[in-house]
Design a protein around this motif. Sequence first.
Motif, PDB file in Angstrom:
ATOM      1  N   ALA A   1     -38.863 -20.662  18.240  1.00 21.87           N
ATOM      2  CA  ALA A   1     -38.329 -19.335  17.948  1.00 21.87           C
ATOM      3  C   ALA A   1     -37.952 -19.252  16.470  1.00 21.87           C
ATOM      4  O   ALA A   1     -37.475 -20.224  15.885  1.00 21.87           O
ATOM      5  N   LEU A   2     -38.184 -18.080  15.887  1.00 21.88           N
ATOM      6  CA  LEU A   2     -37.898 -17.883  14.467  1.00 21.88           C
ATOM      7  C   LEU A   2     -36.457 -17.451  14.205  1.00 21.88           C
ATOM      8  O   LEU A   2     -36.079 -17.237  13.064  1.00 21.88           O
ATOM      9  N   GLY A   3     -35.680 -17.304  15.243  1.00 21.53           N
ATOM     10  CA  GLY A   3     -34.291 -16.859  15.091  1.00 21.53           C
ATOM     11  C   GLY A   3     -33.469 -17.278  16.298  1.00 21.53           C
ATOM     12  O   GLY A   3     -33.892 -18.139  17.079  1.00 21.53           O
ATOM     13  N   PRO A   4     -32.312 -16.644  16.475  1.00 26.83           N
ATOM     14  CA  PRO A   4     -31.423 -17.009  17.584  1.00 26.83           C
ATOM     15  C   PRO A   4     -31.870 -16.379  18.906  1.00 26.83           C
ATOM     16  O   PRO A   4     -31.229 -15.481  19.435  1.00 26.83           O
ATOM     17  N   TYR A   5     -33.004 -16.824  19.416  1.00 25.88           N
ATOM     18  CA  TYR A   5     -33.503 -16.368  20.709  1.00 25.88           C
ATOM     19  C   TYR A   5     -34.307 -17.490  21.349  1.00 25.88           C
ATOM     20  O   TYR A   5     -34.654 -18.463  20.701  1.00 25.88           O
ATOM     21  N   SER A   6     -34.588 -17.349  22.637  1.00 28.52           N
ATOM     22  CA  SER A   6     -35.337 -18.353  23.385  1.00 28.52           C
ATOM     23  C   SER A   6     -36.809 -17.980  23.430  1.00 28.52           C
ATOM     24  O   SER A   6     -37.160 -16.808  23.376  1.00 28.52           O
ATOM     25  N   GLN A   7     -37.672 -18.979  23.593  1.00 25.46           N
ATOM     26  CA  GLN A   7     -39.085 -18.695  23.807  1.00 25.46           C
ATOM     27  C   GLN A   7     -39.240 -17.848  25.072  1.00 25.46           C
ATOM     28  O   GLN A   7     -40.071 -16.943  25.120  1.00 25.46           O
ATOM     29  N   ALA A   8     -38.442 -18.150  26.079  1.00 25.74           N
ATOM     30  CA  ALA A   8     -38.442 -17.391  27.327  1.00 25.74           C
ATOM     31  C   ALA A   8     -37.135 -17.630  28.058  1.00 25.74           C
ATOM     32  O   ALA A   8     -36.440 -18.614  27.804  1.00 25.74           O
ATOM     33  N   ILE A   9     -36.835 -16.727  28.989  1.00 29.01           N
ATOM     34  CA  ILE A   9     -35.662 -16.839  29.852  1.00 29.01           C
ATOM     35  C   ILE A   9     -36.109 -16.624  31.287  1.00 29.01           C
ATOM     36  O   ILE A   9     -36.821 -15.670  31.590  1.00 29.01           O
ATOM     37  N   LYS A  10     -35.665 -17.538  32.169  1.00 33.66           N
ATOM     38  CA  LYS A  10     -35.856 -17.363  33.608  1.00 33.66           C
ATOM     39  C   LYS A  10     -34.583 -16.732  34.162  1.00 33.66           C
ATOM     40  O   LYS A  10     -33.486 -17.219  33.873  1.00 33.66           O
ATOM     41  N   ALA A  11     -34.743 -15.678  34.956  1.00 34.84           N
ATOM     42  CA  ALA A  11     -33.597 -15.041  35.600  1.00 34.84           C
ATOM     43  C   ALA A  11     -34.076 -14.291  36.840  1.00 34.84           C
ATOM     44  O   ALA A  11     -35.033 -13.502  36.758  1.00 34.84           O
ATOM     45  N   ASN A  12     -33.430 -14.540  37.967  1.00 33.25           N
ATOM     46  CA  ASN A  12     -33.711 -13.805  39.207  1.00 33.25           C
ATOM     47  C   ASN A  12     -35.196 -13.738  39.546  1.00 33.25           C
ATOM     48  O   ASN A  12     -35.745 -12.666  39.783  1.00 33.25           O
ATOM     49  N   ASN A  13     -35.861 -14.860  39.568  1.00 30.20           N
ATOM     50  CA  ASN A  13     -37.285 -14.959  39.920  1.00 30.20           C
ATOM     51  C   ASN A  13     -38.205 -14.211  38.963  1.00 30.20           C
ATOM     52  O   ASN A  13     -39.317 -13.846  39.325  1.00 30.20           O
ATOM     53  N   LEU A  14     -37.736 -13.960  37.766  1.00 32.59           N
ATOM     54  CA  LEU A  14     -38.554 -13.344  36.727  1.00 32.59           C
ATOM     55  C   LEU A  14     -38.515 -14.228  35.490  1.00 32.59           C
ATOM     56  O   LEU A  14     -37.557 -14.954  35.251  1.00 32.59           O
ATOM     57  N   LEU A  15     -39.565 -14.120  34.706  1.00 33.91           N
ATOM     58  CA  LEU A  15     -39.647 -14.831  33.438  1.00 33.91           C
ATOM     59  C   LEU A  15     -39.844 -13.795  32.344  1.00 33.91           C
ATOM     60  O   LEU A  15     -40.763 -12.975  32.421  1.00 33.91           O
ATOM     61  N   PHE A  16     -38.992 -13.813  31.333  1.00 37.75           N
ATOM     62  CA  PHE A  16     -39.070 -12.896  30.209  1.00 37.75           C
ATOM     63  C   PHE A  16     -39.496 -13.706  28.985  1.00 37.75           C
ATOM     64  O   PHE A  16     -38.712 -14.495  28.463  1.00 37.75           O
ATOM     65  N   VAL A  17     -40.749 -13.527  28.557  1.00 41.02           N
ATOM     66  CA  VAL A  17     -41.275 -14.273  27.420  1.00 41.02           C
ATOM     67  C   VAL A  17     -41.082 -13.440  26.157  1.00 41.02           C
ATOM     68  O   VAL A  17     -41.510 -12.290  26.086  1.00 41.02           O
ATOM     69  N   SER A  18     -40.446 -14.040  25.168  1.00 44.41           N
ATOM     70  CA  SER A  18     -40.226 -13.362  23.887  1.00 44.41           C
ATOM     71  C   SER A  18     -41.558 -13.088  23.207  1.00 44.41           C
ATOM     72  O   SER A  18     -42.573 -13.708  23.527  1.00 44.41           O
ATOM     73  N   GLY A  19     -41.533 -12.190  22.242  1.00 41.44           N
ATOM     74  CA  GLY A  19     -42.741 -11.876  21.493  1.00 41.44           C
ATOM     75  C   GLY A  19     -43.346 -13.115  20.859  1.00 41.44           C
ATOM     76  O   GLY A  19     -42.653 -13.901  20.216  1.00 41.44           O
ATOM     77  N   CYS A  20     -44.636 -13.298  21.085  1.00 40.69           N
ATOM     78  CA  CYS A  20     -45.366 -14.449  20.540  1.00 40.69           C
ATOM     79  C   CYS A  20     -46.222 -14.002  19.367  1.00 40.69           C
ATOM     80  O   CYS A  20     -46.824 -12.921  19.397  1.00 40.69           O
ATOM     81  N   LEU A  21     -46.276 -14.866  18.347  1.00 40.82           N
ATOM     82  CA  LEU A  21     -47.123 -14.627  17.174  1.00 40.82           C
ATOM     83  C   LEU A  21     -48.279 -15.622  17.187  1.00 40.82           C
ATOM     84  O   LEU A  21     -48.243 -16.618  17.909  1.00 40.82           O
ATOM     85  N   GLY A  22     -49.256 -15.378  16.343  1.00 37.77           N
ATOM     86  CA  GLY A  22     -50.435 -16.243  16.253  1.00 37.77           C
ATOM     87  C   GLY A  22     -50.228 -17.450  15.366  1.00 37.77           C
ATOM     88  O   GLY A  22     -51.070 -17.763  14.519  1.00 37.77           O
ATOM     89  N   LEU A  23     -49.112 -18.140  15.556  1.00 33.26           N
ATOM     90  CA  LEU A  23     -48.784 -19.319  14.761  1.00 33.26           C
ATOM     91  C   LEU A  23     -49.277 -20.590  15.450  1.00 33.26           C
ATOM     92  O   LEU A  23     -49.221 -20.704  16.673  1.00 33.26           O
ATOM     93  N   ILE A  24     -49.712 -21.539  14.662  1.00 33.32           N
ATOM     94  CA  ILE A  24     -50.070 -22.857  15.187  1.00 33.32           C
ATOM     95  C   ILE A  24     -48.759 -23.616  15.404  1.00 33.32           C
ATOM     96  O   ILE A  24     -47.955 -23.734  14.471  1.00 33.32           O
ATOM     97  N   PRO A  25     -48.506 -24.116  16.617  1.00 32.46           N
ATOM     98  CA  PRO A  25     -47.218 -24.753  16.907  1.00 32.46           C
ATOM     99  C   PRO A  25     -46.861 -25.900  15.968  1.00 32.46           C
ATOM    100  O   PRO A  25     -45.704 -26.044  15.569  1.00 32.46           O
ATOM    101  N   GLU A  26     -47.835 -26.733  15.605  1.00 28.57           N
ATOM    102  CA  GLU A  26     -47.550 -27.921  14.784  1.00 28.57           C
ATOM    103  C   GLU A  26     -47.208 -27.577  13.332  1.00 28.57           C
ATOM    104  O   GLU A  26     -46.440 -28.294  12.687  1.00 28.57           O
ATOM    105  N   THR A  27     -47.770 -26.505  12.807  1.00 30.46           N
ATOM    106  CA  THR A  27     -47.570 -26.189  11.384  1.00 30.46           C
ATOM    107  C   THR A  27     -46.658 -24.990  11.144  1.00 30.46           C
ATOM    108  O   THR A  27     -46.096 -24.856  10.065  1.00 30.46           O
TER     109      THR A  27
END
Length: 185
Positions: A73-99
Amino acid sequence: MAFCAARSFSAPALDFGALRTKAPLAVGISCASVAGSSLWRSSSTKSKPFASLSVSTETSKKEGVHTEKAPAALGPYSQAIKANNLLFVSGCLGLIPETGKFVSDGVEEQTEQVLKNMGEILKASGASYSSVVKTTIMLADLKDFKKVNDIYAKYFPAPAPARSTYQVAALPMDAKVEIECIAAL
């Protein structure tokens, strides 16, 4: 002509001691109104009040999801949150994870990488592309809609998720595309 009448009543005593102390408790009282003078006058029976008691023993949990196989994550947020049988995935960018750098400046390559990153987050959460029920796509330029759509269609099986697509003024790090989603667990 409409009539409205209010009536007070005493609800029967409930044994709250028998309920678990940590369980959320919801009590609702429902009433009905009658409109129209002929219907009102023809009613000779008094209606009984309706009380509803709903007790749930489940407590809501919120759990953060993190995988090294997707960009941090680029700031104070999670990649995703699980809550009540749902998954909320934060906005994803086209970044290479390693670099932490964009895969390229092209919207097609960024879209492909966005969806790969999202797939890794879904997998780490116990979900998949077929679990996704809603996506939101943000584009730097709405003229890229068809290019993004063609790549997006390869990832989501029928029935495709509900979706919204917007052109936005700017995206983080001058990205061309950002996608977020909600999945059922």
